[in-house]
Design an enzyme around this catalytic site. Structure first.
Site, PDB file in Angstrom:
ATOM      1  N   SER A  33       0.799  -1.226   0.000  1.00 51.45           N
ATOM      2  CA  SER A  33       0.000   0.000   0.000  1.00 51.45           C
ATOM      3  C   SER A  33       0.832   1.277   0.000  1.00 51.45           C
ATOM      4  O   SER A  33       0.322   2.340  -0.332  1.00 51.45           O
ATOM      5  CB  SER A  33      -0.948   0.018   1.204  1.00 51.45           C
ATOM      6  N   ASP A  75      -2.357   8.928   7.276  1.00 52.53           N
ATOM      7  CA  ASP A  75      -3.392   8.178   7.986  1.00 52.53           C
ATOM      8  C   ASP A  75      -2.741   7.332   9.077  1.00 52.53           C
ATOM      9  O   ASP A  75      -1.627   7.629   9.522  1.00 52.53           O
ATOM     10  CB  ASP A  75      -4.248   7.353   7.007  1.00 52.53           C
ATOM     11  N   HIS A  87       0.209   5.262   6.693  1.00 51.12           N
ATOM     12  CA  HIS A  87       0.914   5.699   5.479  1.00 51.12           C
ATOM     13  C   HIS A  87       1.389   7.147   5.554  1.00 51.12           C
ATOM     14  O   HIS A  87       0.670   8.010   6.067  1.00 51.12           O
ATOM     15  CB  HIS A  87      -0.006   5.536   4.261  1.00 51.12           C
TER      16      HIS A  87
END
Length: 363
Positions: free
Chosen positions: A38, A327, A330
């Site tokens: 991600s 977040d 990340h």
């Protein structure tokens, strides 16, 4: 007569100025291929049955294309790297790429993916590193068709840059999730690092066998400093989880050894990008890097804005360029650009082993 003579140099200057606008610098390499999770996924998970998706606002709030599936407010590290390498466009997600785009490289990364196939399974579908390699092998076959034969494809691929960033989820969504996975009962941190590195080496050998020669292994960052881990494990909400970072540090040392092993192969130019050390350096003096908030997510819920990650249509912080984390897990675009720059052009000798991406492109 004099006026005509004066006009001629002026016309030449104007013509030269127009020429400067029209001439476009070629990228430093013909192609760039991306593998990862991600941290660099840019849309491959958008249309699969996964909880690990970011194709909704406020993700992409600062990205020209909006919420594309990038797990950030804007650019990822590989977006920053692609720009530094001289590409006009960002490297597209494999899921939506055309045949023509395969020539300049695609992004195979998938959120929640790991080196181990079971990693991230509690989040639903994801494309493990093994799956990403299968997609790459299919892409190579298409390139053979486009370029005419295997030799032409091999020559083309030998000049491309490949970045591979795997391992974060093998810790975050496997080893340090004992309620779901048994790996922490089966292995000590040393044993787990050995098992991971052994499997990774086999997978990277497949990548090499299918034409990759200029390969950068992105080390795992300080996962123990993410808002999610701080929310769960940090008594003061600021001290990083030493148990997690310690285990990751062991794995990263294995990656340095892997790079040295692969560089013994014919034509191989492997390098290690020390994301852990770069992150540590930023945390040591965040202000000098323009950051003021390092222990909270810009978008999230609960302690450290890290107990629940950024929710659909949630209002994020306004001063996003001052936050290290976007977040619960990340980094922000600001942090991604910092890491991307140092991967491309090392600021400290410890940033890379043995070379940075700018040097790798020239080899």
């Amino acid at each position: 007569m004099e006026r005509a003579a004066m006009r001629r140099p002026l016309l030449l200057i104007l013509a030269a100025a127009v020429a400067v606008v029209v001439v476009r610098a070629e990228p430093q390499v013909p192609c760039y291929f991306v593998f990862g999770d991600s941290l660099v996924d840019n849309g491959n998970n958008n249309d699969i049955a996964s909880l690990a998706r970011a194709n909704y606002p406020p993700y992409g709030i600062d990205f020209p294309g909006g919420a594309t599936g990038r797990f950030s407010n804007g650019l990822t590290t590989v977006d920053a790297i692609s720009r530094l390498l001289g590409f006009d466009d960002y490297i597209p997600a494999y899921a939506g790429a055309s045949n023509d785009q395969l020539l300049t490289g695609v992004n195979f990364a998938s959120a929640a993916a790991g080196i181990r196939d079971e990693t991230g399974q509690q989040l639903g579908q994801r494309i493990s590193f093994g799956g990403q390699l299968q997609n790459y092998q299919a892409a190579v076959q298409q390139l053979v068709g486009i370029l005419g034969d295997e030799d032409s494809a091999a020559s083309h691929l030998s000049r491309c840059i490949f970045t591979v960033g795997m391992g974060s989820n093998d810790y975050l969504n496997n080893y340090f999730m004992p309620a779901v996975y048994s790996t922490s009962q089966q292995y000590t941190p040393e044993q787990y690092a050995d098992a991971l590195a052994g499997q990774y080496a086999q997978q990277l050998r497949t990548l090499y066998s299918f034409g990759a020669r200029k390969v950068a292994l992105m080390g795992v960052g300080q996962v123990g400093c993410s808002p999610n881990e701080l929310a769960q494990r940090s008594p003061d909400g600021a001290t990083c989880a030493a148990e997690i970072n310690g285990a990751i540090d062991i794995f990263n040392r294995r990656l340095v050894a892997l790079v040295d092993q692969f560089n013994a192969l014919p034509g191989a130019h492997f390098t290690y990008i020390n994301a852990y050390g770069i992150f540590e350096d930023i945390l040591r003096a965040p202000g000098s890097h323009g950051l003021t908030v390092t222990n909270r997510g810009c978008c999230g819920v609960g302690r450290n804005n890290g107990q629940v990650t950024c929710l659909p249509f949630q209002t994020p912080c306004a001063n996003r360029n001052e936050y290290l984390f976007w977040d619960a897990f990340h980094p922000t675009e600001a942090a991604n650009i910092l890491v991307g720059r140092r991967a491309y052009s090392a600021a400290l000798p410890s940033d890379v082993h043995p070379v940075d991406l700018r040097t790798l492109a020239q080899l």
